[in-house]
Structure formats: C-alpha cells, structure tokens
Design an enzyme around this catalytic site. Structure first.
Site, PDB file in Angstrom:
ATOM      1  N   HIS A 133       0.750  -1.141  -0.159  1.00 14.59           N
ATOM      2  CA  HIS A 133      -0.115   0.037   0.005  1.00 14.59           C
ATOM      3  C   HIS A 133       0.899   1.245   0.002  1.00 14.59           C
ATOM      4  CE1 HIS A 133      -3.022   2.974   1.131  1.00 14.59           C
ATOM      5  NE2 HIS A 133      -2.313   3.253   2.127  1.00 14.59           N
ATOM      6  N   GLU A 198     -10.440   1.848   4.049  1.00 17.53           N
ATOM      7  CA  GLU A 198      -9.020   1.353   4.123  1.00 17.53           C
ATOM      8  C   GLU A 198      -9.092  -0.154   4.903  1.00 17.53           C
ATOM      9  OE1 GLU A 198      -6.223   4.242   5.779  1.00 17.53           O
ATOM     10  OE2 GLU A 198      -6.013   4.774   3.762  1.00 17.53           O
TER      11      GLU A 198
HETATM   12 MN    MN Z   1      -5.097   4.133   7.624  1.00 20.07          MN
END
Ligand code: MN
Length: 424
Positions: A133, A198
């Site tokens: 990420h 997320e």
């Molecule tokens: Mn986060």
C-alpha cells in the site's frame, strides 16, 4: 497442567460446544475462538461484556466468571489471568459441561442485541505497515519517490482521534473539507468526491506501561490483548491537499469503524508465521528485533473487502467481494514491533488504546486494500456484477471487512463483520 498446555487444550480442533451453532460450517465463532465484545439488549442499557459463541453472545458477568462490565479492566489482566479466564470459558461452553444449564440463560442471539465498539479507546494511533500500500500510494502522490527512505527503518504512524471510532453498522455523513484541483488557484470547501475505505486490522492494547518506561520487544505481546477489523475511512481529495507537512488530519478523523469482537492473541496462536525481512532490505535495529519475533511475529489473517451499492441493496443483491489480502503478506512490521517502537521514547500506552495497522494491501494489484489503489487513483473504475462501476464510494454504499484464520490441523476462526455505510 502448564499455562501453555492449558492454552493448547482450548485450541484443540476436536473440541465441540453445547451451543450447537458453534459447529456450523464456516462459523466465525467456534469454541476455539472465544472473542470478547460489548453488547446491550436495548439502547438505554449500559454495555455488558460478551463472548461470541456460534450465533450467540454469552453475557460474561452473568456466568459469574467476572464481577464487572469494564472492558478496559478485562483487557488489562495479566496474561496468566487471561489464559485462566479462557480455560474457564472453554470448559463451561464445551459439550457435556456442568455449567451448560446455568449458563444457557446468559446467552443472547447476536442478531437480537446491539454490538458496540469492543472497548473505549483513550488513544488511537494509525500505523502504515502495509508496504505494498505504501509503495502503490506513494507512486500516485510522488511518482519519482514512492517509498520514503525512513520506511525501511521506522514503523511509520500518525496519532488519530479516538472520538470518531464508531461501531460496526454505524452510518456516517459524507464529510466536507478543503479540496484543491491541481489546476485551480485556490481550494474550495466541498463534500469529498474521493471517499475511500481502508482495509486494516485494529490492535487492542491490554496492559499499559508507565510513561518513561519503554516496552521491550520481548515483552511487547504481553501488552496486546487482541485484534479487530478496522476500516479507516479516508477522503482522498482532502488528504492530498492537507497531508504535507504534518500528515493526515481531517481526511481521516470523521469516522473509523471497529468490528465488535476482539480476537485474542491466545486464539490466534495457531496462525503465527515467521517474521522475514528479505536480504534486499535493511535488517531492523536491535530494539525492533527478537528471536520470538523472528520465529513467529507475523500473523496469518486472511482478509476480504465486500461492497454493496444502494442499487444492489434495493435489488436484494448481497455484498460483492472486491479484494482479498493477508496480514502476514501485507505487513512490513509486526504487532510486537509496533508496540516496541511506539513506546521506545517512553510514550505511555493505556489499556484499551487502539492501533490501526495501516492499509493491508497484498502484493498483487487486485489485492489492494483501498479504492485509491484498486482504481489507480480513480483512473481505472472497477466493474461490479450488476453493471455499476466505482472509482470512489457513492452515497448509500456499504463496505464490509471480513477476516478469518485457517490452516490444516486447527479450527477455523473468524473476526465477524466490520460494516459501515456512507449517507449523503
Ligand atoms: Mn489508515
């Protein structure tokens, strides 16, 4: 029987419960799991501590095993007491138990109660340990310099706000904030057009430490009670404009959803993996390294993101899975390293404090843990099975995070659901 033998007995995959739903295929809460959460039977009632078993929740105080309903006090117990409580629960819920008759009235159907956040968090810190990420998002924001040089040395984090941690099932309004288009001269105040989820795990701190007294990595897991699912909702346009030089602020603190159940480190014991730092990367500094962390610091938790749009809901269509990942494959740093680093300067942690792991994207593009990555910054919409497309979240969209652990020779355990929905 030693503590370790007692713990192993509670993990025996052959164990069965007199709560018959605990044996259902793919049940997240078999007797080998026993996660803790908070529930109430109506909104005016005080929270009670419950243990998930099958499709039921066991009122822990009603069993007589504890005499309070304070989760911060429960999570602060020394490890030996935690294991003793787990043993008593396992024994009382096992098939043929003498407690079955007395405990049966303490069961409530999970669907019939309200589930809260599992613990009041005094402080909340969001880490950034998902290296895939960090790299993918870094490329979008800084194509020539995706991963900052400190990433390989420091478990990066920022301090978030505990006031906006919300329970699974909570809706929230699309946030407004300052947004500036790249070609605009000035920002405007507007509703975010780039709302994202997320995929993270939450780490619930158990026993605290005195300010000024760092937690050594060899002791770090004694200060961790367990894990939850965690959705750190993010407004990417607000984030892009505000994040330099001090990091995320209003792009992140309008809502963060915590799943109802804390899966304990004891339940996760069969699903540990070695911590491996490849030879191309610097080895951690000594305070972030230990034999135990090298041997089994990582946790094999499989993760999924599911999306249901308003159209899908209106048509009676279920949530659709849009990505999968795994904590062990995604994370550059372990839970023990996060605790050791957070306290190395003497920072005090308190029982119930929450860490977010950071977005846990897998190494493959389709394993992205947020839409910013999955749609390459909004340039490549994802197609949904009903013909709709998404770059970022639309009003009415519901996102579910799921997590589970499975391997041969162990009972499968799960985390339950972490659901949230944005309204206009
Ligand atoms: Mn986060």
């Amino acid at each position: 029987m030693s503590t370790e033998q007692a713990l192993a007995a509670t993990l025996n995959p052959a164990l069965r419960s007199w709560v018959s739903s605990a044996q259902a295929a793919d049940c997240d809460f078999p007797i080998q799991n026993l996660p803790y959460g908070r529930f109430r039977t109506h909104p005016q009632e005080a929270w009670r501590i419950g243990v998930a078993i099958g499709d039921q929740v066991l009122d822990l105080r009603a069993t007589g095993l504890i005499d309070h309903a304070d989760m911060a006090r429960l999570v602060a117990m020394p490890r030996a007491d935690r294991v003793a409580l787990r043993m008593a629960l396992s024994k009382g819920l096992a098939e043929g138990s003498a407690e079955a008759t007395a405990w049966a009235p303490a069961l409530h159907a999970q669907l019939a109660v309200q589930l809260g956040t599992p613990c009041d968090a005094g402080d909340y810190t969001d880490f950034f340990v998902g290296i895939h990420h960090a790299t993918a998002v870094g490329k979008l924001f800084r194509p020539d310099n995706p991963l900052m040089p400190n990433y390989h040395w420091v478990p990066i984090a920022y301090h978030g706000r505990s006031s906006t941690l919300v329970a699974s099932g909570t809706t929230f309004k699309r946030p407004r904030g300052q947004v500036k288009a790249p070609d605009a001269n000035a920002p405007t105040l507007q509703a975010t057009g780039r709302l994202d989820y997320e995929l993270e795990l939450g780490i619930v701190i158990g026993r605290g430490n005195e300010t000024g007294e760092p937690i050594d990595i060899s002791q770090a897991e004694d200060h961790v009670f367990g894990l939850t699912l965690f959705n750190d909702w993010s407004a990417r346009d607000i984030q892009a404009w505000e994040y330099q030089p001090l990091g995320p602020f209003l792009a992140k603190n309008f809502a963060s959803t915590v799943s109802p159940w804390i899966v304990t480190l004891e339940a996760l014991a069969p699903f540990r993996r070695p911590f491996v730092r490849s030879a191309e990367h610097p080895q951690p500094l000594p305070y972030l390294s230990s034999d135990a962390n090298n041997a089994a610091g990582a946790m094999d938790v499989k993760l999924e993101v599911l999306l249901q749009t308003r159209q899908m809901r209106d048509a009676g269509l279920p949530h659709q899975r849009i990505s999968t990942s795994n904590f062990a494959d995604a994370a550059y740093w372990t839970v023990a390293q996060m605790v050791a680093h957070h306290t190395v300067n003497g920072c005090g942690l308190r029982p119930g404090d929450l860490f977010g792991s950071g977005t846990l994207s897998g190494p493959q593009h389709e394993q992205a843990g947020c839409l910013l990555e999955l749609t390459v910054g909004g340039k490549q919409p994802i197609a949904l099975s009903n013909g709709e497309k998404r770059t970022f979240l639309q009003d009415g969209d519901s996102v579910v995070l799921r997590g589970y652990c499975e391997r041969p020779g162990a009972a499968r355990i799960g985390f339950g659901l972490c659901e949230g929905r944005v309204i206009g």
